[in-house]
Motif scaffolding. Structure first.
Motif, PDB file in Angstrom:
ATOM      1  N   LEU A   1       0.844  -1.128  -0.003  1.00 42.53           N
ATOM      2  CA  LEU A   1       0.042   0.003  -0.097  1.00 42.53           C
ATOM      3  C   LEU A   1       0.824   1.166   0.251  1.00 42.53           C
ATOM      4  CD1 LEU A   1      -2.903  -0.994   2.409  1.00 42.53           C
ATOM      5  CD2 LEU A   1      -2.688  -0.795   0.189  1.00 42.53           C
ATOM      6  N   GLU A   2       1.958   1.174   0.612  1.00 40.45           N
ATOM      7  CA  GLU A   2       2.911   2.476   0.825  1.00 40.45           C
ATOM      8  C   GLU A   2       3.581   2.550  -0.578  1.00 40.45           C
ATOM      9  OE1 GLU A   2       5.603   1.274   4.051  1.00 40.45           O
ATOM     10  OE2 GLU A   2       4.454   2.306   5.488  1.00 40.45           O
ATOM     11  N   GLU A   3       3.935   1.232  -1.090  1.00 39.82           N
ATOM     12  CA  GLU A   3       4.283   1.628  -2.495  1.00 39.82           C
ATOM     13  C   GLU A   3       3.203   2.171  -3.420  1.00 39.82           C
ATOM     14  OE1 GLU A   3       5.615  -2.389  -3.398  1.00 39.82           O
ATOM     15  OE2 GLU A   3       7.537  -2.221  -2.311  1.00 39.82           O
ATOM     16  N   GLU A   4       1.954   1.577  -3.431  1.00 34.12           N
ATOM     17  CA  GLU A   4       0.861   2.298  -4.169  1.00 34.12           C
ATOM     18  C   GLU A   4       0.599   3.695  -4.071  1.00 34.12           C
ATOM     19  OE1 GLU A   4      -3.852   1.516  -5.392  1.00 34.12           O
ATOM     20  OE2 GLU A   4      -2.570  -0.234  -4.113  1.00 34.12           O
ATOM     21  N   VAL A   5       0.850   4.079  -2.898  1.00 36.43           N
ATOM     22  CA  VAL A   5       0.418   5.529  -2.486  1.00 36.43           C
ATOM     23  C   VAL A   5       1.686   6.369  -3.091  1.00 36.43           C
ATOM     24  CG1 VAL A   5       0.466   7.212  -0.372  1.00 36.43           C
ATOM     25  CG2 VAL A   5      -0.782   5.174  -0.321  1.00 36.43           C
ATOM     26  N   ALA A   6       3.071   5.754  -3.025  1.00 37.24           N
ATOM     27  CA  ALA A   6       3.863   6.624  -3.623  1.00 37.24           C
ATOM     28  C   ALA A   6       3.967   6.934  -5.205  1.00 37.24           C
ATOM     29  CB  ALA A   6       5.516   5.818  -3.091  1.00 37.24           C
ATOM     30  N   ARG A   7       3.336   5.599  -5.456  1.00 43.84           N
ATOM     31  CA  ARG A   7       3.129   5.689  -7.061  1.00 43.84           C
ATOM     32  C   ARG A   7       1.949   6.798  -7.511  1.00 43.84           C
ATOM     33  NH1 ARG A   7       3.480   0.313  -6.812  1.00 43.84           N
ATOM     34  NH2 ARG A   7       1.374  -0.042  -6.954  1.00 43.84           N
ATOM     35  N   LEU A   8       0.953   6.670  -6.698  1.00 46.87           N
ATOM     36  CA  LEU A   8      -0.213   7.757  -6.978  1.00 46.87           C
ATOM     37  C   LEU A   8       0.482   9.182  -6.768  1.00 46.87           C
ATOM     38  CD1 LEU A   8      -3.004   5.697  -5.459  1.00 46.87           C
ATOM     39  CD2 LEU A   8      -2.681   6.117  -7.630  1.00 46.87           C
ATOM     40  N   LYS A   9       1.239   9.447  -5.579  1.00 46.88           N
ATOM     41  CA  LYS A   9       1.515  10.685  -5.325  1.00 46.88           C
ATOM     42  C   LYS A   9       2.538  11.359  -6.651  1.00 46.88           C
ATOM     43  CE  LYS A   9       1.343  11.022  -0.614  1.00 46.88           C
ATOM     44  NZ  LYS A   9       2.103  11.246   0.899  1.00 46.88           N
ATOM     45  N   ALA A  10       3.387  10.313  -7.225  1.00 48.81           N
ATOM     46  CA  ALA A  10       4.197  10.614  -8.139  1.00 48.81           C
ATOM     47  C   ALA A  10       3.659  10.701  -9.452  1.00 48.81           C
ATOM     48  CB  ALA A  10       5.499   9.660  -8.309  1.00 48.81           C
ATOM     49  N   ALA A  11       2.605  10.099  -9.621  1.00 57.77           N
ATOM     50  CA  ALA A  11       1.813  10.237 -10.956  1.00 57.77           C
ATOM     51  C   ALA A  11       1.329  11.779 -11.297  1.00 57.77           C
ATOM     52  CB  ALA A  11       0.411   9.181 -10.881  1.00 57.77           C
ATOM     53  N   PRO A  12       1.376  12.295 -12.503  1.00 58.59           N
ATOM     54  CA  PRO A  12       0.975  13.718 -13.007  1.00 58.59           C
ATOM     55  C   PRO A  12      -0.743  13.691 -12.776  1.00 58.59           C
ATOM     56  CG  PRO A  12       1.616  12.238 -14.756  1.00 58.59           C
ATOM     57  CD  PRO A  12       1.802  11.444 -13.672  1.00 58.59           C
TER      58      PRO A  12
END
Length: 197
Positions: free
Chosen positions: A186-197
């Protein structure tokens, strides 16, 4: 000749059962005396139990016994044994068994909310290298001094009432590992979502 019920229930106990109305529920019951596959599986999981003895004049003593899972080992159809590790050096159990071989093992298993009660006779076994080899787990860091052999005369697993569920670190580790892995995902998913444009 006495049977398992007579080992478990003295005449005074039977009289109290009759007086209080529970005697009939224990009559003609098929009490266990042999080690079954279910008992073998139960013992393979336990890492703690309480061992009760009494002096010749009836003074009781209960001692906690602990070790690696499965350290209370079946060594025959009616016999259990365990390594006696170095402890507080009071030797009360050893003294009692010299004068009174009657003993009792009580095993609460908190994770499954079961209690196992075993009645029998015990003896101290010293200088038996073959038996010690069967009983000792070399990865367990405690010094075995002797063995105690316990001949089962009767056993019973009974009600879960009043046993609060508790879990050892080993019992909860799989669930904790699963949760830790899920948190990481979940932390990795959150990081991906935050990094997405």
């Amino acid at each position: 000749m006495s049977g398992p019920e007579d080992v478990m229930f003295s005449p005074a106990v039977k009289a109290e059962q009759a007086r209080l109305g529970s005697r009939e529920s224990f009559e003609d019951r098929d009490w266990q005396t042999e080690i079954t596959d279910d008992l073998r599986q139960f013992l393979a999981a336990i890492d703690t139990f309480f061992f009760a003895t009494a002096s010749a004049d009836g003074r009781p003593y209960v001692q906690h016994r602990g070790g690696p899972a499965g350290f209370l080992k079946p060594i025959g159809s009616h016999m259990l044994a365990f390594a006696d590790f170095a402890g507080n050096r009071q030797y009360i159990t050893l003294g009692h068994l010299k004068e009174n071989d009657r003993a009792h093992i009580f095993i609460p298993h908190f994770a499954t909310q079961q209690r196992l009660k075993l009645w029998g006779r015990a003896r101290v076994v010293e200088d038996d290298a073959e038996l010690m080899e069967r009983l000792v787990d070399p990865s367990y860091k405690a010094k075995p001094q002797r063995a105690i052999a316990f001949r089962i005369e009767a056993w019973d697993i009974n009600c879960r009432q009043h046993i609060v569920a508790r879990y050892s670190e080993a019992e909860i580790a799989p669930a904790v590992n699963q949760l830790t892995q899920r948190i990481k995902e979940l932390e990795e998913e959150v990081a991906r979502l935050k990094a997405a444009p």
